[in-house]
Design an enzyme around this catalytic site. Structure first.
Site, PDB file in Angstrom:
ATOM      1  N   HIS A 109     -24.793 -26.944  51.733  1.00  0.00           N
ATOM      2  CA  HIS A 109     -26.057 -27.664  51.498  1.00  0.00           C
ATOM      3  C   HIS A 109     -25.677 -29.045  50.969  1.00  0.00           C
ATOM      4  O   HIS A 109     -24.691 -29.173  50.236  1.00  0.00           O
ATOM      5  CB  HIS A 109     -26.903 -27.039  50.392  1.00  0.00           C
ATOM      6  CG  HIS A 109     -27.413 -25.668  50.619  1.00  0.00           C
ATOM      7  ND1 HIS A 109     -26.691 -24.554  50.320  1.00  0.00           N
ATOM      8  CD2 HIS A 109     -28.618 -25.236  51.057  1.00  0.00           C
ATOM      9  CE1 HIS A 109     -27.419 -23.476  50.582  1.00  0.00           C
ATOM     10  NE2 HIS A 109     -28.589 -23.854  51.029  1.00  0.00           N
ATOM     11  N   ASP A 112     -24.777 -28.984  47.327  1.00  0.00           N
ATOM     12  CA  ASP A 112     -23.539 -28.290  46.919  1.00  0.00           C
ATOM     13  C   ASP A 112     -22.398 -29.290  46.907  1.00  0.00           C
ATOM     14  O   ASP A 112     -21.499 -29.226  46.078  1.00  0.00           O
ATOM     15  CB  ASP A 112     -23.093 -27.218  47.926  1.00  0.00           C
ATOM     16  CG  ASP A 112     -24.185 -26.279  48.336  1.00  0.00           C
ATOM     17  OD1 ASP A 112     -25.091 -26.043  47.528  1.00  0.00           O
ATOM     18  OD2 ASP A 112     -24.119 -25.780  49.488  1.00  0.00           O
TER      19      ASP A 112
END
Ligand code: XLS
Ligand code: CA
Ligand code: CA
Length: 444
Positions: A109, A112
């Site tokens: 993501h 992240d």
């Protein structure tokens, strides 16, 4: 011999080298018992069949916290109060982990990989910086990106949804994030791009115009598709179904719901599905059922390989170790001719109580061995047993004569009725479920 990778002299997983294949007799917890990446099966290596991916979020970001307690795990890459410094260290650790484990792919993501900034522009810059670093590391190691995605559910602005938020200004922020995540995915050569609709749903019908929200979701996906194609993204867009959690009800409830949505809004040429095992459990289905619905529709894109717990009503995201379940899944995947540009992404986390860094290696090794073994078993069942032929044989009454005419659409309800009158009561034919189940156990 593959080379693992770490920057300078800093090794985040000292004492752990490349994970070797040692066979099922080995008692080394840091060795594969079944996954021999270059072993050939039916003309493809195990690596080509399974296309394993490590997920960035559970493995390098989540630290064991739950609704009742703070982080239980500490990560050596959380080295600073400056989040970009941590992001760089995390990326070094991630590529060291990927290469030591020997997986070809990873998934991420936006948040992240790079922290949210104080503005849209700063967030975009953070992600662009980190994606450029990831690209350099991919080039050095040969690692590839299975898919990227945007986390449009974590920030409080998305509490009422992202693309389905009743406030238009929130939709614009979701768009900014998805645009930047698509840019990063294209830069990194991502083979797919995922939409998981975490907060695309409702908590109560009393305040939600579901029809309008679904229209907005479809419009948003169209715009994302058009932008992705305009910057050269050639891969599949994937929707990941999940029935609930965090919302009480999520619009992408299960595979059949998503397939209906994609067809209704004419998105099925560009979008396929990413099926997660645990989400199947939450929807009251089996993992194999969800895969089967996708393959029937020609829309299986990729897989999040994990496991739920039938005793719990929540998303436990455990590593997959249930061989029986994995064999059922592999039978569906093999019958569909394999995953093509999808893969098996371990969207799974070690337990809150698993506080040793080596536990993340042990967990992935177990998951990879489970699917390597399941692939082997399913392959043998398909090629050495009568199971496929018997299944085909159940439908031979539709292969010719009136049955075939019925399938072709050249019979009326009245002509069927007349046949029932003339032919009389059908002979009862056994479904042979026990025979089928015994075949699976024979090959396990
Ligand atoms: C959460 C989902 C999520 C997606 C990617 O339940 O599994 O992690 O895979 O956003
Ligand atoms: Ca997932
Ligand atoms: Ca999950």
């Amino acid at each position: 011999m593959r080379q693992h990778y770490f920057v300078g002299d800093h090794e985040y997983f000292p004492g752990i080298g490349n994970i070797p294949y040692e066979g099922r007799e080995s008692d080394n917890p840091l060795a594969f018992k079944f996954y021999q990446h270059d072993r050939l099966l039916g003309g493809k290596t195990l690596q080509q069949h399974l296309r394993f991916a490590v997920c960035y979020w559970h493995t390098f970001c989540a630290k064991g916290s739950d609704a009742f307690g703070a982080d239980s795990q500490t990560f050596p890459w959380d080295i600073s109060s400056d989040m970009m410094v941590c992001a760089r260290a995390r990326m070094d650790a991630a590529f060291e982990f990927f290469t030591k484990l020997g997986v070809p792919y990873y998934c991420f993501h936006d948040r992240d990989m790079a922290p949210e900034g104080a503005s849209v522009i700063e967030s975009e810059q953070n992600l662009a910086t980190m994606a450029t670093l990831a690209k350099e590391r991919q080039d050095v190691t040969g690692m590839k990106l299975l898919w990227g995605t945007a986390n449009v559910f974590g920030h409080p602005r998305y509490m009422n949804g992202a693309a389905t938020n009743p406030e238009f200004s929130v939709v614009t922020h979701a768009a900014a994030q998805v645009k930047a995540a698509l840019d990063a995915t294209v830069l990194l050569g991502g083979e797919n791009y995922v939409f998981w609709g975490g907060r695309e749903g409702y908590s109560t019908l009393l305040n939600s115009n579901t029809r309008r929200e679904l229209d907005h979701l479809a419009r948003f996906l169209e715009l994302a598709r058009d932008y992705g194609r305009s910057i050269g993204f050639k891969g599949n867009f994937l929707i990941e179904p999940k029935p609930m959690e965090p919302c009480k009800h999520q619009y992408d409830f299960d595979a059949q719901t998503v397939i209906g949505f994609l067809r209704h809004y004419r998105l099925a040429d560009d979008f396929k599905l990413n099926i997660e095992a645990n989400h199947a459990t939450l929807a009251g289905h089996s993992f194999a059922h969800e895969l089967q619905m996708c393959t029937d529709a020609g829309l299986l894109g990729s897989i999040d390989a994990n496991r739920g717990d039938p005793q719990n009503g929540w998303d436990t995201d455990q590593f997959p170790t249930d061989l029986y379940d994995a064999v059922h899944a592999m039978l569906v995947v093999l019958a569909d001719g394999g995953l093509n540009s999808g893969g098996f992404n371990f969207d799974a986390r070690v337990r809150r109580e698993s506080v040793d860094l080596e536990d993340i290696f042990v967990a992935h090794i177990g998951g990879m061995d489970t699917f390597a073994r399941a692939l082997d078993v399913a392959y043998q069942i398909r090629h050495s047993s009568d199971l496929s032929a018997r299944k085909l044989g159940r439908y031979t009454s539709f292969d010719s004569g009136d049955g075939a005419r019925f399938e072709q659409g050249s019979m009326s309800l009245v002509s069927l009725r007349d046949l029932a009158v003339n032919e009389g009561e059908p002979v009862s034919v056994s479904g042979k479920q026990e025979w089928y189940e015994n075949v699976i156990n024979q090959y396990l």
